[in-house]
Design a protein around this motif. Sequence first.
Motif, short mmCIF file in Angstrom:
data_model
loop_
_atom_site.label_atom_id
_atom_site.label_comp_id
_atom_site.label_asym_id
_atom_site.label_seq_id
_atom_site.Cartn_x
_atom_site.Cartn_y
_atom_site.Cartn_z
N MET A 64 40.24 50.07 41.71
CA MET A 64 39.92 49.69 40.33
C MET A 64 38.52 50.15 39.95
O MET A 64 38.15 50.16 38.80
CB MET A 64 40.02 48.18 40.17
N SER A 65 37.72 50.51 40.97
CA SER A 65 36.35 50.90 40.68
C SER A 65 36.33 52.13 39.78
O SER A 65 35.46 52.27 38.93
CB SER A 65 35.58 51.16 41.97
N ASP B 2 34.45 41.44 29.79
CA ASP B 2 33.29 41.52 30.68
C ASP B 2 32.15 42.29 30.03
O ASP B 2 30.99 42.07 30.35
CB ASP B 2 33.68 42.18 32.01
N ARG C 268 40.39 42.32 30.26
CA ARG C 268 39.32 41.70 31.05
C ARG C 268 38.06 42.56 31.01
O ARG C 268 36.94 42.06 30.88
CB ARG C 268 39.84 41.53 32.48
N SER D 76 38.42 53.08 37.35
CA SER D 76 38.64 52.79 35.94
C SER D 76 37.47 52.01 35.36
O SER D 76 37.11 52.19 34.21
CB SER D 76 39.95 52.03 35.76
N TRP E 271 43.79 35.68 35.47
CA TRP E 271 42.76 36.65 35.06
C TRP E 271 41.65 35.96 34.29
O TRP E 271 40.60 36.55 34.03
CB TRP E 271 43.37 37.75 34.19
N ALA E 272 41.86 34.72 33.90
CA ALA E 272 40.90 34.02 33.04
C ALA E 272 39.84 33.30 33.87
O ALA E 272 40.01 33.05 35.06
CB ALA E 272 41.63 33.02 32.17
N ASP E 273 38.71 32.99 33.21
CA ASP E 273 37.66 32.21 33.86
C ASP E 273 38.03 30.73 33.88
O ASP E 273 37.68 30.01 34.79
CB ASP E 273 36.34 32.37 33.08
N ARG E 274 38.71 30.31 32.81
CA ARG E 274 39.13 28.92 32.73
C ARG E 274 40.58 28.89 32.30
O ARG E 274 41.02 29.72 31.50
CB ARG E 274 38.32 28.16 31.67
#
Lengths: 215, 259
Positions: free
Chosen positions: B1-2, B213, B209, B4, B230-233
């Motif tokens: 993924m690095s 970010d 995401r 992309s 995928w979410a923070d919360r």
Amino acid sequence: MSIRDSLLAILDQGPCYGYQLGYEFEMRTGGSVPLNTGQIYSTLERLDAAGLIQSSGADDEGRALYTITPAGREDVQSWLSTPVPHDMRRNELATKLALAVSLPGIDIAHVIQTQRHAAMNTLQELTRLKRNSSSSVDGLDLGWSLLLDAHLFEVEAEVRWLDHCETRIARAIAENVDLSVPLNPDPPKRGRPTRAPASSASHTNATPKGADNVR
Amino acid sequence: MSGSAHSAANAQPIPAVRHDRDEIVLELSSVSRSYGTGDTAVTALDEVSLQLRRGELVAIMGTSGSGKSTLLTIAGGLDRPTSGRVFVNGTQITGLGAKKIAALRRKTLGFVFQDYNLVPVLTAIENVALPLELDGISARAARRSAKYALEAVGLLELANRYPDDMSGGQQQRVSIARAIVGDRSIILADEPTGALDSVTGESVLSMMRQRIDSGAAGILVTHDARHAAWADRIIYLRDGRITDETRANTLDGILATGA
């Protein structure tokens, strides 16, 4: 995980020495199933005894090499084409919830919520690992990513099942079903007595501790 | 993924996105929404409060009928709460007239729906530029912003394609570009991966995401735990109420325990 079949499948690619087999296995499986040297050599001995591999001299450094036999190749093909059975004997969570839902005085919703928190945290962490993993695709990266996916799908299924349980329990409560089942006043007439052989009356006073001893 | 992530970092930044991470960009304060009156009244949302900060992705989970889509439409000013207040970038939108809400929505918020909602007779870049042009921005400036947004989702080379000539995943990336075009920095996504296969769905979430970010913020409505991760919360809704919340934490050696 069949270490035996895995090592044999690697040997199908060409002769290897013991340490090399361990390295190849761990590299391809993301270290998810660590192997110790003793395990590798005892497996090689069993494969040798079964006629699936044979010793084939040593490499330049003097390390003992093993080569797969035709019977071994057949074994690899058979392993790859046989489905891995689903292990239904142990599901700690399902057993725990099944028990908890019937025991009086337990806040089953809280049990489910606690489990879901833990599962969601695991999912978030696995997703973070996946996001940070390399997107360059060779077989090793893809293998590692697929391993992460396997865990992700498994935990996702657990969350879905927990939601399902929660809905079913909520529905049962809404329909005024009394889920709690107290200890049976007429328990089975077998069990380990605490001291002297007990009368049948003492059985009915069995404490939860005593119930633990019932076989 | 690095790889992309690198290409996204090299892409033109979304103009005018500030990076104050603690800034609250969207807030719902004791929001309720009911439909009908008297005995037939249905409460879709019941005293829901929620704050969304820049750089944050919040997932809303719940079964159908839990109120999660209602929450999203109220957060985005598409519907008004029966009671409670909604703030977008500090402006209380609940007191604004329809025209002002629509203008604020076009400038600030972008919706991503399951079925993409792209205009079929417009190309990808025209779709992305549309909200800016509706806002009176010159066609040229709108196109330039749309180009940046398409580049940010890795679709610049398909700028002149029509939606029908694109895959589902590509169309959804166009709708993400439309959601972040210009000054828009709040993505409100309702089951954005619902129509996509699991691998394409993941790439769409990954793209969303990345945009968050790099300074946007988003709410993701989903019934899928794997996507919510995928979410923070993660906020759970049941019968219109928030019943639970999970925050991201770090569990070291999570895979080692399976060894």
